[in-house]
Design an enzyme around this catalytic site. Structure first.
Site, PDB file in Angstrom:
ATOM      1  N   ARG A 104       0.830  -1.192   0.000  1.00 30.18           N
ATOM      2  CA  ARG A 104       0.000   0.000   0.000  1.00 30.18           C
ATOM      3  C   ARG A 104       0.869   1.248   0.000  1.00 30.18           C
ATOM      4  O   ARG A 104       1.849   1.321   0.733  1.00 30.18           O
ATOM      5  CB  ARG A 104      -0.907   0.013   1.234  1.00 30.18           C
ATOM      6  CG  ARG A 104      -2.065   0.954   1.144  1.00 30.18           C
ATOM      7  CD  ARG A 104      -2.978   0.860   2.344  1.00 30.18           C
ATOM      8  NE  ARG A 104      -2.969  -0.455   2.971  1.00 30.18           N
ATOM      9  CZ  ARG A 104      -2.620  -0.638   4.230  1.00 30.18           C
ATOM     10  NH1 ARG A 104      -2.232   0.365   4.972  1.00 30.18           N
ATOM     11  NH2 ARG A 104      -2.654  -1.859   4.747  1.00 30.18           N
ATOM     12  N   SER A 155      -8.507  -0.220  -0.398  1.00 26.13           N
ATOM     13  CA  SER A 155      -9.435  -0.620   0.657  1.00 26.13           C
ATOM     14  C   SER A 155     -10.174   0.604   1.189  1.00 26.13           C
ATOM     15  O   SER A 155     -10.832   1.306   0.434  1.00 26.13           O
ATOM     16  CB  SER A 155      -8.683  -1.374   1.758  1.00 26.13           C
ATOM     17  OG  SER A 155      -9.576  -1.891   2.707  1.00 26.13           O
ATOM     18  N   HIS A 156     -10.037   0.891   2.488  1.00 24.71           N
ATOM     19  CA  HIS A 156     -10.758   2.004   3.099  1.00 24.71           C
ATOM     20  C   HIS A 156      -9.873   3.239   3.262  1.00 24.71           C
ATOM     21  O   HIS A 156     -10.267   4.197   3.921  1.00 24.71           O
ATOM     22  CB  HIS A 156     -11.294   1.581   4.471  1.00 24.71           C
ATOM     23  CG  HIS A 156     -10.209   1.155   5.415  1.00 24.71           C
ATOM     24  ND1 HIS A 156      -9.628  -0.084   5.339  1.00 24.71           N
ATOM     25  CD2 HIS A 156      -9.592   1.810   6.425  1.00 24.71           C
ATOM     26  CE1 HIS A 156      -8.703  -0.180   6.281  1.00 24.71           C
ATOM     27  NE2 HIS A 156      -8.654   0.956   6.952  1.00 24.71           N
ATOM     28  N   LYS A 214      -3.633  -6.534  -2.888  1.00 16.54           N
ATOM     29  CA  LYS A 214      -3.857  -7.717  -2.062  1.00 16.54           C
ATOM     30  C   LYS A 214      -3.649  -8.947  -2.936  1.00 16.54           C
ATOM     31  O   LYS A 214      -4.083  -8.960  -4.091  1.00 16.54           O
ATOM     32  CB  LYS A 214      -5.266  -7.704  -1.474  1.00 16.54           C
ATOM     33  CG  LYS A 214      -5.512  -6.563  -0.492  1.00 16.54           C
ATOM     34  CD  LYS A 214      -6.932  -6.577   0.056  1.00 16.54           C
ATOM     35  CE  LYS A 214      -7.154  -5.445   1.048  1.00 16.54           C
ATOM     36  NZ  LYS A 214      -8.545  -5.421   1.578  1.00 16.54           N
ATOM     37  N   ASP A 258     -17.065  -1.768   3.167  1.00 17.46           N
ATOM     38  CA  ASP A 258     -15.910  -0.890   3.021  1.00 17.46           C
ATOM     39  C   ASP A 258     -15.583  -0.715   1.538  1.00 17.46           C
ATOM     40  O   ASP A 258     -16.303  -1.208   0.664  1.00 17.46           O
ATOM     41  CB  ASP A 258     -14.720  -1.417   3.825  1.00 17.46           C
ATOM     42  CG  ASP A 258     -14.059  -2.629   3.190  1.00 17.46           C
ATOM     43  OD1 ASP A 258     -14.740  -3.369   2.461  1.00 17.46           O
ATOM     44  OD2 ASP A 258     -12.853  -2.854   3.437  1.00 17.46           O
ATOM     45  N   ASP A 315     -13.580  -1.911  -0.621  1.00 16.76           N
ATOM     46  CA  ASP A 315     -13.360  -3.023  -1.555  1.00 16.76           C
ATOM     47  C   ASP A 315     -14.160  -4.268  -1.197  1.00 16.76           C
ATOM     48  O   ASP A 315     -13.934  -5.332  -1.753  1.00 16.76           O
ATOM     49  CB  ASP A 315     -11.873  -3.350  -1.674  1.00 16.76           C
ATOM     50  CG  ASP A 315     -11.277  -3.953  -0.392  1.00 16.76           C
ATOM     51  OD1 ASP A 315     -11.712  -3.558   0.701  1.00 16.76           O
ATOM     52  OD2 ASP A 315     -10.379  -4.803  -0.491  1.00 16.76           O
ATOM     53  N   ASP A 360     -14.614  -6.267   1.583  1.00 14.58           N
ATOM     54  CA  ASP A 360     -14.250  -7.420   2.410  1.00 14.58           C
ATOM     55  C   ASP A 360     -14.506  -7.182   3.899  1.00 14.58           C
ATOM     56  O   ASP A 360     -14.132  -7.992   4.735  1.00 14.58           O
ATOM     57  CB  ASP A 360     -12.806  -7.872   2.174  1.00 14.58           C
ATOM     58  CG  ASP A 360     -11.776  -6.777   2.371  1.00 14.58           C
ATOM     59  OD1 ASP A 360     -12.117  -5.725   2.956  1.00 14.58           O
ATOM     60  OD2 ASP A 360     -10.614  -6.968   1.953  1.00 14.58           O
ATOM     61  N   ARG A 361     -15.187  -6.065   4.231  1.00 18.95           N
ATOM     62  CA  ARG A 361     -15.542  -5.804   5.630  1.00 18.95           C
ATOM     63  C   ARG A 361     -16.987  -5.316   5.700  1.00 18.95           C
ATOM     64  O   ARG A 361     -17.425  -4.509   4.880  1.00 18.95           O
ATOM     65  CB  ARG A 361     -14.599  -4.772   6.262  1.00 18.95           C
ATOM     66  CG  ARG A 361     -13.165  -5.277   6.310  1.00 18.95           C
ATOM     67  CD  ARG A 361     -12.294  -4.406   7.183  1.00 18.95           C
ATOM     68  NE  ARG A 361     -12.206  -3.059   6.661  1.00 18.95           N
ATOM     69  CZ  ARG A 361     -12.259  -1.963   7.422  1.00 18.95           C
ATOM     70  NH1 ARG A 361     -12.455  -2.062   8.732  1.00 18.95           N
ATOM     71  NH2 ARG A 361     -12.143  -0.782   6.881  1.00 18.95           N
ATOM     72  N   THR A 371      -3.947 -10.260  14.925  1.00 24.08           N
ATOM     73  CA  THR A 371      -4.733  -9.433  14.016  1.00 24.08           C
ATOM     74  C   THR A 371      -4.130  -9.488  12.613  1.00 24.08           C
ATOM     75  O   THR A 371      -2.917  -9.547  12.451  1.00 24.08           O
ATOM     76  CB  THR A 371      -4.756  -7.983  14.536  1.00 24.08           C
ATOM     77  OG1 THR A 371      -5.543  -7.939  15.724  1.00 24.08           O
ATOM     78  CG2 THR A 371      -5.339  -7.037  13.507  1.00 24.08           C
ATOM     79  N   GLU A 422     -12.271 -11.124  12.585  1.00 25.59           N
ATOM     80  CA  GLU A 422     -11.504 -10.194  13.399  1.00 25.59           C
ATOM     81  C   GLU A 422     -12.280  -8.902  13.599  1.00 25.59           C
ATOM     82  O   GLU A 422     -13.211  -8.598  12.854  1.00 25.59           O
ATOM     83  CB  GLU A 422     -10.126  -9.923  12.798  1.00 25.59           C
ATOM     84  CG  GLU A 422     -10.132  -9.354  11.407  1.00 25.59           C
ATOM     85  CD  GLU A 422      -8.726  -8.995  10.923  1.00 25.59           C
ATOM     86  OE1 GLU A 422      -7.804  -8.947  11.748  1.00 25.59           O
ATOM     87  OE2 GLU A 422      -8.573  -8.732   9.732  1.00 25.59           O
ATOM     88  N   MET A 423     -11.862  -8.134  14.591  1.00 36.12           N
ATOM     89  CA  MET A 423     -12.605  -6.958  15.023  1.00 36.12           C
ATOM     90  C   MET A 423     -12.697  -5.893  13.939  1.00 36.12           C
ATOM     91  O   MET A 423     -13.625  -5.087  13.931  1.00 36.12           O
ATOM     92  CB  MET A 423     -11.939  -6.381  16.291  1.00 36.12           C
ATOM     93  CG  MET A 423     -12.727  -5.315  16.989  1.00 36.12           C
ATOM     94  SD  MET A 423     -14.280  -5.973  17.647  1.00 36.12           S
ATOM     95  CE  MET A 423     -15.173  -4.456  17.933  1.00 36.12           C
ATOM     96  N   SER A 424     -11.777  -5.870  13.007  1.00 45.26           N
ATOM     97  CA  SER A 424     -11.803  -4.866  11.938  1.00 45.26           C
ATOM     98  C   SER A 424     -12.975  -5.069  10.982  1.00 45.26           C
ATOM     99  O   SER A 424     -13.317  -4.167  10.228  1.00 45.26           O
ATOM    100  CB  SER A 424     -10.498  -4.905  11.148  1.00 45.26           C
ATOM    101  OG  SER A 424     -10.391  -6.140  10.461  1.00 45.26           O
ATOM    102  N   HIS A 474     -13.257  -8.090   8.974  1.00 40.33           N
ATOM    103  CA  HIS A 474     -13.005  -9.219   8.081  1.00 40.33           C
ATOM    104  C   HIS A 474     -13.581 -10.482   8.735  1.00 40.33           C
ATOM    105  O   HIS A 474     -13.159 -10.868   9.824  1.00 40.33           O
ATOM    106  CB  HIS A 474     -11.502  -9.416   7.865  1.00 40.33           C
ATOM    107  CG  HIS A 474     -10.836  -8.315   7.115  1.00 40.33           C
ATOM    108  ND1 HIS A 474     -10.795  -8.268   5.743  1.00 40.33           N
ATOM    109  CD2 HIS A 474     -10.186  -7.205   7.550  1.00 40.33           C
ATOM    110  CE1 HIS A 474     -10.138  -7.182   5.353  1.00 40.33           C
ATOM    111  NE2 HIS A 474      -9.749  -6.524   6.435  1.00 40.33           N
TER     112      HIS A 474
END
Length: 468
Positions: free
Chosen positions: A23, A111-112, A121, A247, A249, A251-252, A311, A330-332, A334
């Protein structure tokens, strides 16, 4: 064959090679020339692993076409055949890699992150690249040796939309028609999300469901409550039963109940785990160190085996393969469902599965609001200088003395379990921050845990103000 190339003059910033992806800022650290080198490294790696084809896609950022073209050129120079699916959500690239038999998929996405960013990715021959596998690409580029084909690989485009929609509609069945608010945040899921959820039988109230790389309405990050306020308002002013958001892209996933309560991802995992474990008893459910302390008991209660892990979407996917986990997250935001699906993080599919579960209820807020909850902070970022976070956390692992801890978990930073809550401090793998999160059963408990961490953190770094 491998041979030296004349690309050493291209400015390469090693810091764009992150723990879970690549990134950088477009036109500065991430240019078409750099991305072409990355394409050469990825193509070479795929060939070494026996691959012949790579699927590529991109999100809606304005830099996407030029970077995607450069990526394809680099890959083709190694002899890899490129299948370009165009503007897509990241999980559609993963799906296409499986559906088309390529086994490798590479997504150009920021992504975001803000519009000036972009990134990559990568899944190569079924493995999500992370940590040293990404650093290996950097070393490959720095050594200036790539596989160079006598005849470049081919290039073709492919529309994966029909196959993706049909696969999900063939799998997910709602018990009744639902009216939903859906916020795509002008990200790439907007290219397919309305069609998908209408095909499932939903009536959709769309918010920002047009792809726009400027993200003119709000940041495409549903993990931040401020980005869900439009969903909350729409739920109040319409007869929609639930709100979902994606988000940039896809994936969340973000989820909001009719009365405006945000169901954060660790509670989403509870809902999915209870459903999946009813058919896969004994399955291991992986979750990251930022998740609620109520998650592990919930998993056990529903017949599963909880496993706390580091994470990072790439790291959790790798761990899932090792333990054959049917559902993890996970908390994000995903979330990875392998039962009935493929195990990659797909917010569109997860949104569909969530609606399948809640559509069994007359009031679909009931199963969501009945999930265990606690008083907690959002993710807090303590900004430090480049290189400081990991050194600080590694030092604290050796020296920190907390007050009355039940357990100190060090698999990813410091997660300190108390009788009535937990505190977390971990070094981010993507930015120079220490990530903090706190949870407790009462406000008084939360303040006590925060102050215990304040004492420990400020003893190590008294010159930098904490974010709480």
């Amino acid at each position: 064959m491998s041979q030296p190339t004349p690309d050493a003059a291209i400015a390469l910033s090693p810091e764009i090679f992150k723990a879970y992806d690549i990134r950088g800022i477009v036109g500065q650290s991430l240019t078409p020339e750099v991305v072409e080198l990355i394409g050469k490294a990825l193509g070479s790696e795929a060939i070494k692993r026996g691959g012949t084809e790579i699927v590529i896609g991109r999100d809606g950022r304005f830099s996407g076409p030029s970077l995607s073209e450069a990526l394809a050129r680099g890959m083709q120079s190694t002899g890899i055949n490129v299948i370009d699916i165009g503007v897509a959500a990241t999980p559609m690239v993963y799906f296409a890699a499986i559906e088309l038999g390529a086994r490798s998929g590479v997504m150009v996405t920021g992504s975001h992150n803000p519009p000036q960013y972009n990134g990559i990715k990568m899944v190569i021959e079924g493995e999500t690249l992370a940590l040293d596998a990404i650093q290996s690409l950097l070393r490959h580029i720095q050594s200036n040796t790539f596989i160079v084909a006598a005849v470049p690989g081919g290039y073709r485009t492919h529309d994966i939309h029909d196959a993706y929609v049909n696969r999900i509609v063939g799998d997910v069945k709602l018990s009744r028609k639902l009216k939903i608010v859906m916020d795509c945040g002008n990200g790439s899921p907007a290219a397919i999300a309305v069609r998908l959820f209408e095909s499932l039988g939903c009536e959709v109230i769309p918010l920002y469901c047009e792809v726009d790389g400027n993200f003119p309405n709000h940041h495409p990050d549903p993990s931040k409550p401020e980005n869900l306020q439009d969903v909350i308002r729409a739920l109040k002013t319409t007869d929609a039963e639930i709100g979902i958001a994606f988000d940039g892209d896809g994936d969340r996933l973000g989820v909001v109940t009719k009365d405006g309560e945000i169901i954060f991802p660790d509670r989403q995992i509870m809902l999915f785990a209870a459903d999946v474990l009813s058919r896969r008893p004994g399955g291991t459910v992986i979750f990251d160190v930022k998740c609620s302390r109520h998650l592990a008991p919930w998993i056990r209660q529903h017949g599963g085996v909880p496993l706390m892990w580091m994470t990072g979407h790439s790291l959790i996917k790798l761990k899932m393969k090792k333990v054959d986990s049917p559902i993890s997250g996970e908390m994000s935001g995903h979330i990875f469902i392998k039962e009935r699906w493929y195990g990659f993080d797909d917010a569109l599919y997860c949104g569909a599965r969530l609606l399948e579960i809640v559509s069994r209820y007359a009031d679909i807020s009931t199963p969501l609001k009945s999930l265990p909850n606690a008083i907690s902070t959002p993710e807090l970022n303590w900004q430090l200088a480049e290189g400081e976070p990991h050194a600080l956390i590694n030092g604290l692992k050796q020296t920190a003395k907390f007050t009355d801890p039940i357990e100190v978990i060090t698999i990813d930073g410091l997660r300190v379990e108390y009788a009535d809550g937990f505190g977390l401090a971990r070094a981010s793998n993507t930015t120079p921050v220490v990530v903090l999160r706190f949870e407790a059963e009462t406000e008084a408990g939360l303040q006590r845990i925060k102050e215990d961490f304040r004492r420990v953190l400020q003893s190590a770094k008294p010159d930098v103000a904490l974010p709480y």
